[in-house]
Design a protein around this motif. Structure first.
Motif, PDB file in Angstrom:
ATOM      1  N   ASP A   1       0.810  -1.214   0.000  1.00 43.08           N
ATOM      2  CA  ASP A   1       0.000   0.000   0.000  1.00 43.08           C
ATOM      3  C   ASP A   1       0.848   1.270   0.000  1.00 43.08           C
ATOM      4  N   GLU A   2       2.163   1.145   0.211  1.00 39.37           N
ATOM      5  CA  GLU A   2       3.038   2.313   0.204  1.00 39.37           C
ATOM      6  C   GLU A   2       3.610   2.520  -1.202  1.00 39.37           C
ATOM      7  N   MET A   3       3.330   3.688  -1.784  1.00 38.43           N
ATOM      8  CA  MET A   3       3.786   3.972  -3.136  1.00 38.43           C
ATOM      9  C   MET A   3       5.304   3.922  -3.235  1.00 38.43           C
ATOM     10  N   GLY A   4       6.001   4.472  -2.229  1.00 39.64           N
ATOM     11  CA  GLY A   4       7.462   4.489  -2.260  1.00 39.64           C
ATOM     12  C   GLY A   4       8.053   3.093  -2.319  1.00 39.64           C
ATOM     13  N   ILE A   5       7.459   2.152  -1.581  1.00 37.64           N
ATOM     14  CA  ILE A   5       7.939   0.760  -1.590  1.00 37.64           C
ATOM     15  C   ILE A   5       7.694   0.140  -2.951  1.00 37.64           C
ATOM     16  N   ARG A   6       6.505   0.364  -3.514  1.00 41.13           N
ATOM     17  CA  ARG A   6       6.192  -0.207  -4.832  1.00 41.13           C
ATOM     18  C   ARG A   6       7.157   0.312  -5.890  1.00 41.13           C
ATOM     19  N   GLU A   7       7.417   1.616  -5.864  1.00 37.68           N
ATOM     20  CA  GLU A   7       8.294   2.207  -6.871  1.00 37.68           C
ATOM     21  C   GLU A   7       9.724   1.719  -6.710  1.00 37.68           C
ATOM     22  N   LEU A   8      10.201   1.631  -5.461  1.00 34.93           N
ATOM     23  CA  LEU A   8      11.573   1.188  -5.223  1.00 34.93           C
ATOM     24  C   LEU A   8      11.772  -0.259  -5.669  1.00 34.93           C
ATOM     25  N   LEU A   9      10.861  -1.143  -5.272  1.00 34.24           N
ATOM     26  CA  LEU A   9      10.984  -2.553  -5.649  1.00 34.24           C
ATOM     27  C   LEU A   9      10.858  -2.718  -7.162  1.00 34.24           C
ATOM     28  N   SER A  10       9.968  -1.959  -7.772  1.00 33.77           N
ATOM     29  CA  SER A  10       9.799  -2.042  -9.227  1.00 33.77           C
ATOM     30  C   SER A  10      11.073  -1.615  -9.944  1.00 33.77           C
ATOM     31  N   GLU A  11      11.725  -0.566  -9.433  1.00 32.61           N
ATOM     32  CA  GLU A  11      12.951  -0.083 -10.061  1.00 32.61           C
ATOM     33  C   GLU A  11      14.082  -1.105  -9.916  1.00 32.61           C
ATOM     34  N   ILE A  12      14.244  -1.638  -8.711  1.00 33.97           N
ATOM     35  CA  ILE A  12      15.318  -2.604  -8.463  1.00 33.97           C
ATOM     36  C   ILE A  12      15.117  -3.867  -9.311  1.00 33.97           C
ATOM     37  N   LEU A  13      13.913  -4.409  -9.272  1.00 38.23           N
ATOM     38  CA  LEU A  13      13.642  -5.645 -10.007  1.00 38.23           C
ATOM     39  C   LEU A  13      13.642  -5.410 -11.514  1.00 38.23           C
ATOM     40  N   GLY A  14      13.217  -4.214 -11.925  1.00 40.72           N
ATOM     41  CA  GLY A  14      13.277  -3.873 -13.347  1.00 40.72           C
ATOM     42  C   GLY A  14      14.712  -3.818 -13.833  1.00 40.72           C
ATOM     43  N   ASP A  15      15.617  -3.284 -13.000  1.00 40.07           N
ATOM     44  CA  ASP A  15      17.032  -3.252 -13.351  1.00 40.07           C
ATOM     45  C   ASP A  15      17.618  -4.653 -13.465  1.00 40.07           C
ATOM     46  N   GLU A  16      16.991  -5.616 -12.784  1.00 42.49           N
ATOM     47  CA  GLU A  16      17.444  -7.001 -12.874  1.00 42.49           C
ATOM     48  C   GLU A  16      16.904  -7.700 -14.121  1.00 42.49           C
ATOM     49  N   GLY A  17      16.097  -6.978 -14.902  1.00 34.89           N
ATOM     50  CA  GLY A  17      15.579  -7.545 -16.143  1.00 34.89           C
ATOM     51  C   GLY A  17      14.201  -8.165 -16.027  1.00 34.89           C
ATOM     52  N   HIS A  18      13.531  -8.000 -14.858  1.00 32.83           N
ATOM     53  CA  HIS A  18      12.219  -8.600 -14.665  1.00 32.83           C
ATOM     54  C   HIS A  18      11.104  -7.634 -15.093  1.00 32.83           C
ATOM     55  N   VAL A  19       9.937  -8.196 -15.381  1.00 37.43           N
ATOM     56  CA  VAL A  19       8.742  -7.412 -15.668  1.00 37.43           C
ATOM     57  C   VAL A  19       7.928  -7.339 -14.383  1.00 37.43           C
ATOM     58  N   VAL A  20       7.678  -6.125 -13.899  1.00 37.76           N
ATOM     59  CA  VAL A  20       7.054  -5.943 -12.592  1.00 37.76           C
ATOM     60  C   VAL A  20       5.670  -5.324 -12.733  1.00 37.76           C
ATOM     61  N   SER A  21       4.686  -5.951 -12.067  1.00 47.12           N
ATOM     62  CA  SER A  21       3.354  -5.378 -11.929  1.00 47.12           C
ATOM     63  C   SER A  21       3.182  -4.982 -10.469  1.00 47.12           C
ATOM     64  N   ALA A  22       2.440  -3.902 -10.215  1.00 40.80           N
ATOM     65  CA  ALA A  22       2.295  -3.417  -8.846  1.00 40.80           C
ATOM     66  C   ALA A  22       0.826  -3.249  -8.491  1.00 40.80           C
ATOM     67  N   ALA A  23       0.485  -3.604  -7.254  1.00 44.90           N
ATOM     68  CA  ALA A  23      -0.871  -3.434  -6.729  1.00 44.90           C
ATOM     69  C   ALA A  23      -0.777  -2.734  -5.381  1.00 44.90           C
ATOM     70  N   GLU A  24      -1.690  -1.787  -5.143  1.00 37.84           N
ATOM     71  CA  GLU A  24      -1.643  -1.046  -3.883  1.00 37.84           C
ATOM     72  C   GLU A  24      -2.558  -1.629  -2.817  1.00 37.84           C
ATOM     73  N   ASN A  25      -3.364  -2.619  -3.184  1.00 39.33           N
ATOM     74  CA  ASN A  25      -4.238  -3.250  -2.193  1.00 39.33           C
ATOM     75  C   ASN A  25      -4.584  -4.668  -2.648  1.00 39.33           C
ATOM     76  N   ALA A  26      -5.315  -5.374  -1.792  1.00 37.24           N
ATOM     77  CA  ALA A  26      -5.629  -6.773  -2.072  1.00 37.24           C
ATOM     78  C   ALA A  26      -6.534  -6.920  -3.285  1.00 37.24           C
ATOM     79  N   GLN A  27      -7.466  -5.980  -3.496  1.00 34.55           N
ATOM     80  CA  GLN A  27      -8.374  -6.089  -4.626  1.00 34.55           C
ATOM     81  C   GLN A  27      -7.626  -6.004  -5.948  1.00 34.55           C
ATOM     82  N   GLN A  28      -6.690  -5.063  -6.058  1.00 31.76           N
ATOM     83  CA  GLN A  28      -5.882  -4.978  -7.270  1.00 31.76           C
ATOM     84  C   GLN A  28      -5.039  -6.239  -7.451  1.00 31.76           C
ATOM     85  N   ALA A  29      -4.546  -6.783  -6.341  1.00 34.97           N
ATOM     86  CA  ALA A  29      -3.755  -8.015  -6.414  1.00 34.97           C
ATOM     87  C   ALA A  29      -4.608  -9.175  -6.918  1.00 34.97           C
ATOM     88  N   ARG A  30      -5.863  -9.248  -6.459  1.00 27.83           N
ATOM     89  CA  ARG A  30      -6.774 -10.297  -6.932  1.00 27.83           C
ATOM     90  C   ARG A  30      -6.979 -10.191  -8.442  1.00 27.83           C
TER      91      ARG A  30
END
Length: 233
Positions: free
Chosen positions: A9-38
């Protein structure tokens, strides 16, 4: 390259993890709550999920239970939290979580947990699809050279001498000032390894003998974008 779902639910965490994992060559999807994750889980099975425990609508443990109950827990899930107790971590593991990371998450712990999760995913879920990374052969070298040269400002000319490396030839003008020539060579060098390793910062750090933090700073200084080069493979 893997498809990774980050739920926090924290935007800063989502953006940081997306950037790090994206730099590793992965495709990252992000959800801010359980409904989006579902919804993202219903759209397709990710290779790995990073799931925060404390969220405003439905907490991560409850969502994990839902996925297990509905037969949707077919991918490795790594739980994350900055306030969870040991009992919560144990419960999540009992339900089916692969690992637990405590916030703030150290970079090396994150990458190690993700690597372990993806290894488990390949071995347990899709063993027939997984293939070892092919080793480059001599016949493929011209393509690698063309790809690296297209991304590099070093263009071979009729009069420019060449510097030969193990797998490619780089046209290098000795008329350049020393700093510019060195930066140009380093840029082509790192771009070559990023393309070859599919954008994985971990493997490039191992190949070049640099610490990851030093590698990040060097690439930023040279204007090299790992994510874009990783997507060329």
């Amino acid at each position: 390259m893997a498809n990774i779902l980050v739920v926090d639910d924290e935007m800063g965490i989502r953006e940081l993890l997306s950037e790090i994992l994206g730099d590793e060559g992965h495709v990252v999807s992000a959800a801010e709550n359980a409904q989006q994750a579902r919804e993202l889980r219903a759209a397709g099975t990710p290779d790995l999920v990073l799931l925060d425990i404390w969220m405003p609508d439905t907490d991560g443990v409850t969502l994990l239970k839902e996925w297990q109950r509905d037969g949707l827990l077919t991918m490795p899930v790594i739980m994350m939290s900055g306030h969870a107790t040991i009992d919560t971590a144990v419960e999540a593991t009992r339900i089916g979580a692969l690992n637990f990371l405590e916030k703030p998450i150290a970079l090396q712990k994150l990458l190690k947990a993700v690597q372990q999760g993806l290894t488990r995913s390949h071995e347990a879920i899709r063993p027939a699809v997984y293939q070892a990374r092919p080793q480059p052969v001599a016949a493929e070298e011209p393509a690698a050279v063309s790809q690296a040269a297209a991304a590099s400002p070093l263009l071979p000319t009729a009069t420019a001498p060449s510097v030969r490396t193990e797998t490619q030839v780089i046209g290098l003008s000795f008329d350049l000032p020393l700093r510019e020539a060195r930066d140009a060579f380093e840029r082509a060098y790192f771009e070559h390894h990023l393309v070859r390793e599919g954008g994985s910062m971990t493997r490039v750090a191992e190949k070049t003998g640099l610490e990851r933090t030093h590698l990040y700073r060097k690439l930023k200084q040279l204007g090299v974008e790992p994510g874009k080069l990783g997507r060329k493979t």
